[in-house]
Design a protein around this motif. Structure first.
Motif, short mmCIF file in Angstrom:
data_model
loop_
_atom_site.label_atom_id
_atom_site.label_comp_id
_atom_site.label_asym_id
_atom_site.label_seq_id
_atom_site.Cartn_x
_atom_site.Cartn_y
_atom_site.Cartn_z
N PHE A 28 -11.94 16.70 3.53
CA PHE A 28 -12.36 15.50 2.79
C PHE A 28 -13.84 15.56 2.42
CE2 PHE A 28 -8.44 14.03 4.69
CZ PHE A 28 -7.89 13.27 3.68
N ALA A 29 -14.55 16.50 3.01
CA ALA A 29 -15.97 16.63 2.68
C ALA A 29 -16.16 17.21 1.26
CB ALA A 29 -16.67 17.53 3.69
N THR A 79 -9.66 16.70 8.53
CA THR A 79 -10.66 15.82 7.91
C THR A 79 -11.83 16.59 7.28
OG1 THR A 79 -11.52 15.47 10.12
CG2 THR A 79 -10.27 13.67 9.18
N MET A 100 0.82 -1.21 0.00
CA MET A 100 0.00 0.00 0.00
C MET A 100 0.86 1.26 0.00
SD MET A 100 -3.36 -0.17 0.07
CE MET A 100 -4.51 -1.53 0.00
N ILE A 101 0.33 2.33 -0.59
CA ILE A 101 1.06 3.60 -0.63
C ILE A 101 0.99 4.25 0.76
CG2 ILE A 101 1.14 5.88 -1.74
CD1 ILE A 101 -0.56 4.42 -4.00
N PRO A 102 2.11 4.73 1.28
CA PRO A 102 2.03 5.39 2.58
C PRO A 102 1.16 6.65 2.53
CG PRO A 102 4.26 5.52 1.68
CD PRO A 102 3.46 4.75 0.72
N LEU A 103 0.27 6.78 3.52
CA LEU A 103 -0.69 7.90 3.50
C LEU A 103 -0.41 8.92 4.59
CD1 LEU A 103 -3.97 5.87 3.00
CD2 LEU A 103 -2.90 7.32 1.32
N LEU A 104 0.74 8.80 5.26
CA LEU A 104 0.98 9.66 6.42
C LEU A 104 0.83 11.16 6.14
CD1 LEU A 104 3.78 7.75 8.36
CD2 LEU A 104 1.49 8.31 9.15
N PRO A 110 -14.48 16.86 -1.84
CA PRO A 110 -14.61 15.92 -2.97
C PRO A 110 -15.85 15.04 -2.86
CG PRO A 110 -12.61 15.46 -1.70
CD PRO A 110 -13.19 16.70 -1.14
N LEU A 111 -16.24 14.74 -1.61
CA LEU A 111 -17.44 13.92 -1.41
C LEU A 111 -18.69 14.67 -1.88
CD1 LEU A 111 -18.54 11.27 -0.09
CD2 LEU A 111 -18.83 12.57 2.00
N ILE A 134 -1.16 12.61 4.15
CA ILE A 134 -2.61 12.86 4.05
C ILE A 134 -3.22 12.93 5.45
CG2 ILE A 134 -4.80 11.96 3.18
CD1 ILE A 134 -3.26 10.76 0.86
N ALA A 135 -2.64 12.15 6.38
CA ALA A 135 -3.18 12.13 7.74
C ALA A 135 -3.06 13.49 8.43
CB ALA A 135 -2.45 11.07 8.56
N ALA A 148 -18.72 14.85 -5.71
CA ALA A 148 -19.14 13.59 -6.34
C ALA A 148 -20.64 13.39 -6.19
CB ALA A 148 -18.38 12.41 -5.72
#
Lengths: 67, 196
Positions: free
Chosen positions: A15-16, A12, A1-5, A18-19, A7-8, A22
């Motif tokens: 992140f709403a 948060t 898996m690609i490290p997501l650190l 792009p949701l 992004i962490a 869509a």
């Protein structure tokens, strides 16, 4: 898996967006067939959902800071 | 000469299109020749699912064969939405079935539920312990991102329900005559009438 650190580290709430985008596009596309209509409806929906969320967040923040 | 009516949307075989839309987001529309919409659904729905899946490192899409009335804690409510993304979410069903029947999950427990049951044999337990440890490590590494991934993948599935409906029935806005949908036979019949 690609490290997501990295992004962490992002808040948060971001992140709403792009949701919502869509959801707006898919809902509008399921209502209309022509692209101008789809895009207009999606833009309206995006602004409406974002506005409601911002308003709700502002109200909750205002209440929380008074408690 | 018969000319196709541009106001009518040929849905071809609607059931086949809906089934294809269920199997992979956008596939039903590509089959119908509604390429732009198919690509839009593919990017929005599958893209949302893929990002959500990556945020949870693949540990947030799983299913368990438990009765929600008896074991609500282990019932995976999110999967009821995730299921509708189609093929990308269905390996979870296979893994849950294998574990439920006492077999070892395949692919090193990929998309298996992070659950340890007392009745598991040593082989199955060995794989499942890795799955559980991986799921718990996500919270430590990424905090709330796993939950964001849960929401992304679930909403993606629910959005695909709209896309499936669109593939089967055409766009929902019936007030606009240009958005009227019809099956290919209806479209041909109407085109013939207009041609006369």
């Amino acid at each position: 898996m690609i490290p997501l650190l990295p992004i962490a580290l992002i808040n948060t709430y971001w992140f709403a967006l792009p949701l919502i985008l869509a959801i707006s596009l898919v809902y509008a596309a399921s209502r209309h067939e022509e692209w101008p209509r789809i895009l207009r409806h999606a833009a309206r929906l995006f602004v409406m959902i974002t506005g409601i969320l911002v308003l709700a967040t502002a109200i909750l923040l205002a209440i929380n800071t008074q408690v | 000469m018969d000319r196709p009516n541009p106001d009518l949307i040929p849905l071809k075989n609607r059931s086949k299109a809906a089934a294809l839309a269920l199997i992979w987001p956008g596939l039903g529309h590509l089959y119908q020749g509604r390429y732009a919409k198919g690509i839009l659904y593919l990017i929005c729905i599958f893209g949302l699912y893929a990002v959500g899946f990556a945020l949870g490192e693949g540990a947030n899409v799983y299913w368990t064969w438990v009765n929600p009335l008896r074991d609500a804690e282990h019932f995976r409510l999110y999967y009821l939405g995730q299921f509708w993304v189609g093929l990308p979410a269905w390996p979870a069903l296979l893994q849950a079935t294998l574990v439920h029947l006492g077999h070892q999950p395949i692919l090193d427990g990929f998309m298996a539920a992070p659950l340890l049951e007392p009745g598991m044999n040593d082989e199955v337990r060995g794989v499942m312990e890795k799955v559980v440890n991986h799921a718990f490590s996500l919270h430590q590494k990424y905090g709330g991102l796993k939950e964001v991934g849960d929401i992304y993948t679930t909403i993606a599935g629910l959005l695909n329900v709209l896309a499936i409906y669109d593939a089967f029935e055409g766009p929902a806005d019936r007030a606009n005559p240009s958005a009227q949908a019809s099956s290919s036979t209806d479209a041909t019949a109407k085109a013939e009438e207009i041609g006369r």
